[in-house]
Design a protein around this motif. Structure first.
Motif, PDB file in Angstrom:
ATOM      1  N   TYR A   1       1.039  -1.122   0.043  1.00  0.00           N
ATOM      2  CA  TYR A   1      -0.077   0.067   0.100  1.00  0.00           C
ATOM      3  C   TYR A   1       0.729   1.358   0.015  1.00  0.00           C
TER       4      TYR A   1
ATOM      5  N   GLN B   1       0.423   4.274  -2.796  1.00  0.00           N
ATOM      6  CA  GLN B   1      -0.043   5.569  -2.420  1.00  0.00           C
ATOM      7  C   GLN B   1       1.001   6.433  -2.990  1.00  0.00           C
TER       8      GLN B   1
ATOM      9  N   LYS C   1       0.068   7.007  -7.290  1.00  0.00           N
ATOM     10  CA  LYS C   1      -1.232   7.303  -7.667  1.00  0.00           C
ATOM     11  C   LYS C   1      -1.268   7.775  -9.036  1.00  0.00           C
TER      12      LYS C   1
ATOM     13  N   SER D   1      -1.335   0.632  -8.415  1.00  0.00           N
ATOM     14  CA  SER D   1      -2.700  -0.206  -8.371  1.00  0.00           C
ATOM     15  C   SER D   1      -3.318  -1.005  -9.364  1.00  0.00           C
TER      16      SER D   1
ATOM     17  N   THR E   1      -5.242  -2.394   2.872  1.00  0.00           N
ATOM     18  CA  THR E   1      -4.564  -2.168   1.731  1.00  0.00           C
ATOM     19  C   THR E   1      -5.337  -2.060   0.538  1.00  0.00           C
TER      20      THR E   1
ATOM     21  N   ILE F   1      -6.649   1.270   0.216  1.00  0.00           N
ATOM     22  CA  ILE F   1      -5.934   2.371  -0.455  1.00  0.00           C
ATOM     23  C   ILE F   1      -6.102   2.179  -1.980  1.00  0.00           C
TER      24      ILE F   1
ATOM     25  N   GLU G   1      -9.239   3.446  -3.420  1.00  0.00           N
ATOM     26  CA  GLU G   1      -9.286   4.855  -3.429  1.00  0.00           C
ATOM     27  C   GLU G   1      -8.367   5.491  -4.470  1.00  0.00           C
ATOM     28  N   SER G   2      -7.227   4.633  -4.895  1.00  0.00           N
ATOM     29  CA  SER G   2      -6.383   5.405  -5.517  1.00  0.00           C
ATOM     30  C   SER G   2      -6.709   5.020  -7.012  1.00  0.00           C
TER      31      SER G   2
END
Length: 341
Positions: free
Chosen positions: A41, A45, A48, A54, A85, A88, A91-92
């Protein structure tokens, strides 16, 4: 420079492949799995906007593997790290969000939340995954409703904290508060962007929100409640009328008076008064006639005092002016009625 970007992207892919292999072959070593998840993660992050880590991790099957790991692992630390994880990564990357936005995942998260063996932190991680699944995603907002997950969130809103005493210096209470705060944020995401039928469901807890506001004026309580109420009533006349019917508008007006008294000594009370003002405005914006409730509390006078505060920025002052406008519309409304009579 371009070569460096290509090289960096290749390093990222190599790292993620190795970390996924580590997860697969360290099933009997929860600490190693946790460390691998933390590294994954961290990479997602950091990348991104650049290397789309991701998305690549989804392509190599890592996303679904972690999803399965969260369900199958018998180790709580692995479950928590796996859920965080997932959150994250979702979200990304919107493609990852859509991949995991299924009724099956919501049902798995419900099981984590109702399981008596689940600790507060595991519940927080589960709520976080729900949050990122529903954020700006109408499909997620539909799934949270159709699976009954939103009902469970509302139950957590009502029961996670005692409305009578909130001692955030106590570690156990603070953990419960963090869960409750996460639930509030998730409920906000359930009803907004886009606004939807979840507003009509979430208003069922307005009596509890009112009770919170009557018992507490701490920012830690008032801010989440006001955000939740403001977004739930937004552009929904039925919900606005229900909030007024349970005495919610009266309570907001009383909170504003108390904060205005406290603001003489506290800058934070002034800022919190602006938050309450915005919530008041959301409650009457679609039908200013409901603002008649506020006349007995001299709300416009309180708002004019607030407007004169030198510490407010332009955006805050505009919010107050708009609220004053909606409050005074009701005077014009009744003046017209009397003239017609």
């Amino acid at each position: 420079m371009e070569n460096q970007k290509v090289q960096k992207k290749q390093y990222m892919k190599t790292d993620l492949n190795l970390l996924l292999e580590c997860l697969k072959y360290q099933m009997d070593c929860p600490e190693s799995q946790k460390e691998a998840l933390i590294t994954i993660y961290s990479i997602c992050q950091q990348n991104k906007a650049g290397c789309h880590a991701s998305e690549y991790f989804r392509e190599i099957g890592g996303l679904m593997f972690i999803n399965d790991l969260a369900k199958s692992s018998v180790h709580c630390i692995v479950k928590e790290a796996a859920l965080f994880t997932l959150g994250i990564i979702i979200e990304s990357n919107v493609y990852c969000q859509q991949t995991l936005c299924t009724s099956a995942l919501f049902e798995d998260l419900i099981l984590f939340l109702i399981n008596t063996d689940s600790g507060v932190n595991l519940k927080r991680m589960s709520v976080y995954v729900i949050l990122v699944l529903v954020s700006n995603n109408s499909n997620g907002q539909t799934c949270v409703r159709d699976t009954g997950c939103i009902g469970l969130l509302l139950q957590l809103f009502r029961t996670t904290l005692s409305t009578f005493e909130v001692n955030l210096s106590d570690e156990n209470t603070n953990q419960c508060y963090q869960l409750w705060s996460s639930v509030c944020s998730t409920l906000c995401a359930c009803v907004n962007n886009p606004q939807n039928d979840n507003q009509n469901i979430c208003c069922s807890v307005f009596p509890y929100a009112k009770e919170w506001l009557e018992s507490h004026t701490e920012p830690e309580i008032v801010r989440p409640i006001c955000s939740f109420v403001g977004l739930t009533v937004a552009n929904n006349l039925y919900v606005q009328k229900y909030f007024v019917s349970v005495g919610g508008l009266d309570t907001l007006a009383k909170v504003l008076i108390k904060l205005m008294h406290d603001s003489c000594m506290s800058h934070s009370s002034t800022k919190l008064a602006v938050v309450v003002t915005k919530t008041l405005d959301a409650c009457i914006a679609n039908d200013s006639a409901m603002g008649v409730v506020l006349t007995k509390y001299h709300t416009v006078s309180e708002l004019l005092k607030l407007l004169s505060n030198d510490t407010l920025d332009t955006g805050e002052k505009i919010s107050i002016i708009l609220t004053i406008g909606h409050c005074t519309e009701v005077c014009d409304y009744y003046a017209r009625i009397q003239s017609w009579a």
